[in-house]
Design an enzyme around this catalytic site. Structure first.
Site, PDB file in Angstrom:
ATOM      1  N   SER A 240      -4.492  -3.889   0.865  1.00 21.83           N
ATOM      2  CA  SER A 240      -5.218  -3.197  -0.190  1.00 21.83           C
ATOM      3  C   SER A 240      -6.355  -4.083  -0.697  1.00 21.83           C
ATOM      4  O   SER A 240      -7.229  -4.453   0.084  1.00 21.83           O
ATOM      5  CB  SER A 240      -4.248  -2.795  -1.304  1.00 21.83           C
ATOM      6  N   ASP A 337      -2.607   7.504   3.745  1.00 19.32           N
ATOM      7  CA  ASP A 337      -2.941   6.649   2.608  1.00 19.32           C
ATOM      8  C   ASP A 337      -3.595   7.464   1.503  1.00 19.32           C
ATOM      9  O   ASP A 337      -4.672   8.036   1.697  1.00 19.32           O
ATOM     10  CB  ASP A 337      -3.873   5.521   3.059  1.00 19.32           C
ATOM     11  N   HIS A 370      -0.020   4.004   1.841  1.00 14.03           N
ATOM     12  CA  HIS A 370      -0.470   2.732   1.302  1.00 14.03           C
ATOM     13  C   HIS A 370       0.753   1.856   1.026  1.00 14.03           C
ATOM     14  O   HIS A 370       1.820   2.354   0.648  1.00 14.03           O
ATOM     15  CB  HIS A 370      -1.232   3.001  -0.007  1.00 14.03           C
TER      16      HIS A 370
END
Length: 411
Positions: A240, A337, A370
């Site tokens: 991230s 995601d 994610h």
């Protein structure tokens, strides 16, 4: 009692569906991520719980009412959805193998049986052969400049190094919370791994985050005799915001403007593995979700309210920093995601491959959310095995010199 069973199965079925097809867009992206992430990576545990719940309910109350029948139907639907998530997770090994093959890397463990024991203990990061040294200061400034080092108990000489950068939107996060499965796996293979903190926004304004991480690179090379590490091989990874920062570390090596007071220090890295990173800070890709992020208050928190657009935004954007001398990359992103669109990773890989002299691998994982790699799961463990194969091949100099794809799958 039967109504509580129905309510549980409503939430269970909704979570399974969201894990397969996350609710798109703001303001639902964060709850869609949280639900989808936990459901998809803990699908085997949730499937077992659903089956037990339905069995216990049926044994106690039978199927006497419409509520019972609806609840059992929803439990069946949830079980089907969770099974589909398990199947998607099992595909990760083949997806990683295909991505690695494209750049000339063979995973020696490809096709090996899944380690169900590891997936069954998602939060157990212990390995008897791995030692963890906590809270070492890599620069003055307190806990935001601390590192944890993972190394093999035998401290083998000439060990390659890996720097792990945590995510958290540049405003939260801690070295103790992310990258643990990868750190422990690589340390068990003889690598010296450091998970580091760095200054967070809004207190820290770009490029303070990156400067701190370059100090961490310097510290790792200076401290390497303590752990038997090789100063000539250091890879960087993160997820991230950590994926963004890992890419920036790799793409801005030895930039004196980003090394105030230590301009002559070698801050180059030999490989980069960003997970579900943010690569476009200026909206160059034209992706709607990216433009919304660029125009949001988050960008102002990171870059400062008075940061000039687009100059300051481009200076923090990996998409604007691609160049021919970039080290080998393995970019990893999930199709589901909810926080950073997979299209952003595709565009970054396409632009990097267009100029890079070194191989650029791209693993697109169907069904992955994610933060999928924060704990052990069917998907996580297979992806980590592929990352280990990639890093091992770079370390051995085994990447094919002509393995620089100009386009890739799902690009």
């Amino acid at each position: 009692m039967t109504k509580s069973f129905l309510v549980r199965q409503v939430f269970n079925a909704a979570a399974a569906v969201n894990a397969l097809r996350p609710v798109p867009g703001m303001p639902t992206s964060v709850p869609a991520f949280l639900s989808g992430w936990l459901t998809s990576e803990l699908a085997p545990q949730l499937l077992a719980a659903t089956i037990v719940d339905a069995g216990v309910h049926t044994a106690r109350y039978g199927v006497r009412s419409r509520t019972d029948r609806i609840g059992l139907a929803l439990a069946a639907a949830a079980s089907a959805g969770l099974t589909a998530n398990i199947v998607a997770g099992r595909r990760a090994g083949a997806e990683m193998a295909a991505a690695l093959a494209e750049i000339g890397v063979t995973d020696p463990a490809s096709g090996a049986p899944l380690d169900w024991r590891s997936a069954a203990r998602p939060f157990d990061f212990r390995r008897p052969e791995v030692r963890r040294v906590r809270n070492l200061a890599y620069a003055p400034g307190g806990t935001r400049f601390h590192a944890d080092v993972y190394h093999h108990r035998d401290t083998p000489a000439g060990a390659p190094m890996l720097l792990q950068i945590h995510g958290g939107g540049w405003v939260i996060g801690n070295k103790d919370q992310q990258g643990l499965p990868l750190m422990v796996e690589m340390a068990s293979r003889g690598w010296v791994c450091a998970a580091v903190n760095y200054p967070l926004s809004p207190k820290a304004v770009w490029p303070e985050h990156l400067i701190a991480l370059k100090r961490a690179v310097r510290w790792m090379r200076e401290e390497r005799p303590r752990f038997g590490a090789d100063p000539d091989f250091l890879a960087v990874t993160g997820g991230s915001a950590g994926g963004h920062l890992a890419a920036m570390v790799a793409l801005t090596a030895n930039d004196p403007a980003l090394q105030p007071g230590f301009e002559e220090v070698d801050t180059s890295v030999q490989a980069c593995v960003p997970f579900y990173g943010a690569y476009d800070f200026a909206g160059e890709s034209g992706i709607k979700a990216v433009r919304q992020r660029v125009e949001s208050a988050l960008s102002e928190m990171i870059l400062g309210k008075d940061a000039p657009f687009p100059e300051a935004y481009l200076a923090a954007s990996p998409l604007a920093k691609v160049h021919a001398e970039a080290p080998p990359f393995l970019v990893i992103h999930g199709t589901n995601d909810s926080l950073i669109p997979v299209a952003e990773a595709r565009d970054f890989v396409r632009r990097l491959r267009a100029v890079a002299g070194n191989p650029v691998g791209y693993a697109e994982l169907r069904g992955a959310q994610h933060a999928f790699d924060i704990f052990h799961s069917i998907r996580t463990d297979q992806v980590i095995r592929g990352v280990a194969a990639f890093l091992g091949s770079v370390r051995a100099g085994a990447l094919a010199e002509d393995a620089v794809p100009v386009s890739g799958r799902a690009m």
